[in-house]
Design a protein around this motif. Structure first.
Motif, PDB file in Angstrom:
ATOM      1  N   ASN A   1       0.820  -1.212   0.000  1.00 16.15           N
ATOM      2  CA  ASN A   1       0.000   0.000   0.000  1.00 16.15           C
ATOM      3  C   ASN A   1       0.851   1.259   0.000  1.00 16.15           C
ATOM      4  O   ASN A   1       0.524   2.241  -0.666  1.00 16.15           O
ATOM      5  CB  ASN A   1      -0.961   0.018   1.188  1.00 16.15           C
ATOM      6  N   GLU A   2       1.928   1.240   0.747  1.00 14.63           N
ATOM      7  CA  GLU A   2       2.814   2.406   0.810  1.00 14.63           C
ATOM      8  C   GLU A   2       3.420   2.710  -0.559  1.00 14.63           C
ATOM      9  O   GLU A   2       3.505   3.858  -0.977  1.00 14.63           O
ATOM     10  CB  GLU A   2       3.924   2.140   1.831  1.00 14.63           C
TER      11      GLU A   2
ATOM     12  N   VAL B   1       2.164   1.714  -3.580  1.00 18.79           N
ATOM     13  CA  VAL B   1       1.089   2.082  -4.516  1.00 18.79           C
ATOM     14  C   VAL B   1       0.614   3.508  -4.258  1.00 18.79           C
ATOM     15  O   VAL B   1       0.404   4.273  -5.196  1.00 18.79           O
ATOM     16  CB  VAL B   1      -0.081   1.077  -4.429  1.00 18.79           C
ATOM     17  N   GLN B   2       0.463   3.889  -3.010  1.00 21.30           N
ATOM     18  CA  GLN B   2      -0.008   5.232  -2.693  1.00 21.30           C
ATOM     19  C   GLN B   2       1.000   6.299  -3.099  1.00 21.30           C
ATOM     20  O   GLN B   2       0.626   7.426  -3.384  1.00 21.30           O
ATOM     21  CB  GLN B   2      -0.341   5.357  -1.211  1.00 21.30           C
ATOM     22  N   SER B   3       2.274   5.956  -3.140  1.00 20.22           N
ATOM     23  CA  SER B   3       3.285   6.936  -3.528  1.00 20.22           C
ATOM     24  C   SER B   3       3.286   7.192  -5.032  1.00 20.22           C
ATOM     25  O   SER B   3       3.835   8.171  -5.494  1.00 20.22           O
ATOM     26  CB  SER B   3       4.668   6.470  -3.088  1.00 20.22           C
TER      27      SER B   3
ATOM     28  N   LYS C   1       1.234   8.472  -7.256  1.00 18.94           N
ATOM     29  CA  LYS C   1       0.045   9.290  -7.497  1.00 18.94           C
ATOM     30  C   LYS C   1      -0.113   9.543  -8.989  1.00 18.94           C
ATOM     31  O   LYS C   1       0.846   9.753  -9.703  1.00 18.94           O
ATOM     32  CB  LYS C   1       0.169  10.605  -6.753  1.00 18.94           C
TER      33      LYS C   1
ATOM     34  N   LEU D   1      -1.919   2.289 -11.298  1.00 17.29           N
ATOM     35  CA  LEU D   1      -1.455   1.113 -10.571  1.00 17.29           C
ATOM     36  C   LEU D   1      -2.394   0.729  -9.440  1.00 17.29           C
ATOM     37  O   LEU D   1      -2.556  -0.449  -9.135  1.00 17.29           O
ATOM     38  CB  LEU D   1      -0.043   1.349 -10.034  1.00 17.29           C
ATOM     39  N   ASP D   2      -3.045   1.710  -8.836  1.00 11.60           N
ATOM     40  CA  ASP D   2      -3.957   1.396  -7.734  1.00 11.60           C
ATOM     41  C   ASP D   2      -5.225   0.692  -8.215  1.00 11.60           C
ATOM     42  O   ASP D   2      -5.990   0.169  -7.423  1.00 11.60           O
ATOM     43  CB  ASP D   2      -4.308   2.643  -6.933  1.00 11.60           C
ATOM     44  N   GLN D   3      -5.439   0.631  -9.528  1.00 15.96           N
ATOM     45  CA  GLN D   3      -6.595  -0.060 -10.097  1.00 15.96           C
ATOM     46  C   GLN D   3      -6.291  -1.510 -10.477  1.00 15.96           C
ATOM     47  O   GLN D   3      -7.173  -2.247 -10.892  1.00 15.96           O
ATOM     48  CB  GLN D   3      -7.096   0.683 -11.343  1.00 15.96           C
TER      49      GLN D   3
ATOM     50  N   ASN E   1      -5.395  -5.319  -9.776  1.00 14.08           N
ATOM     51  CA  ASN E   1      -5.582  -6.320  -8.737  1.00 14.08           C
ATOM     52  C   ASN E   1      -4.437  -7.334  -8.842  1.00 14.08           C
ATOM     53  O   ASN E   1      -4.464  -8.226  -9.684  1.00 14.08           O
ATOM     54  CB  ASN E   1      -6.940  -7.005  -8.906  1.00 14.08           C
TER      55      ASN E   1
END
Length: 118
Positions: free
Chosen positions: A88-89, A91-93, A95, A99-101, A103
């Motif tokens: 998560n760290e 992926v959240q970086s 922005k 990539l956050d989409q 699975n």
């Protein structure tokens, strides 16, 4: 895994779920996957082509993350920089990326259960 005393238990469990990946390994892997995809793209099933494209997106994001993270702080002479980070760290970086989409579990399951080539 052998745990001789209880104070080693947490460290032992964490080490089971940890992997070290260098940016050179990511670059080699992405390059090989790009070559593979280009060579066989007409033979992929639709869903497998989508999974490979998503995997390429993940590798691109990880390379961008590694490059940006490597430039933050630290001595230029010391090229080996390490830290433990969660998915998560990372992926959240990233922005603004897609990539956050993606699975990752679905990609992993598909690669284990299906043949990639039709």
């Amino acid at each position: 895994m052998v745990v001789d005393e209880a104070h080693n238990l947490i460290e032992s469990i964490l080490s089971l779920h940890t992997i070290t990946i260098s940016s050179s390994i990511l670059l080699s892997l992405r390059s090989a996957l790009v070559t593979y995809y280009a060579k066989f793209k007409t033979r992929f099933k639709g869903s497998n082509a989508a999974y490979l494209k998503q995997l390429l997106l993940v590798l691109k994001g990880l390379l961008e993350f590694a490059e940006r993270w490597g430039k933050e702080g630290g001595d230029i002479k010391d090229r080996s920089k390490e830290a433990m980070m969660g998915v998560n760290e990372v992926v959240q970086s990233l922005k603004g990326g897609a990539l956050d989409q993606v699975n990752l579990l679905k990609i992993g399951r598909a690669s284990c259960r299906e043949r990639v080539l039709a």
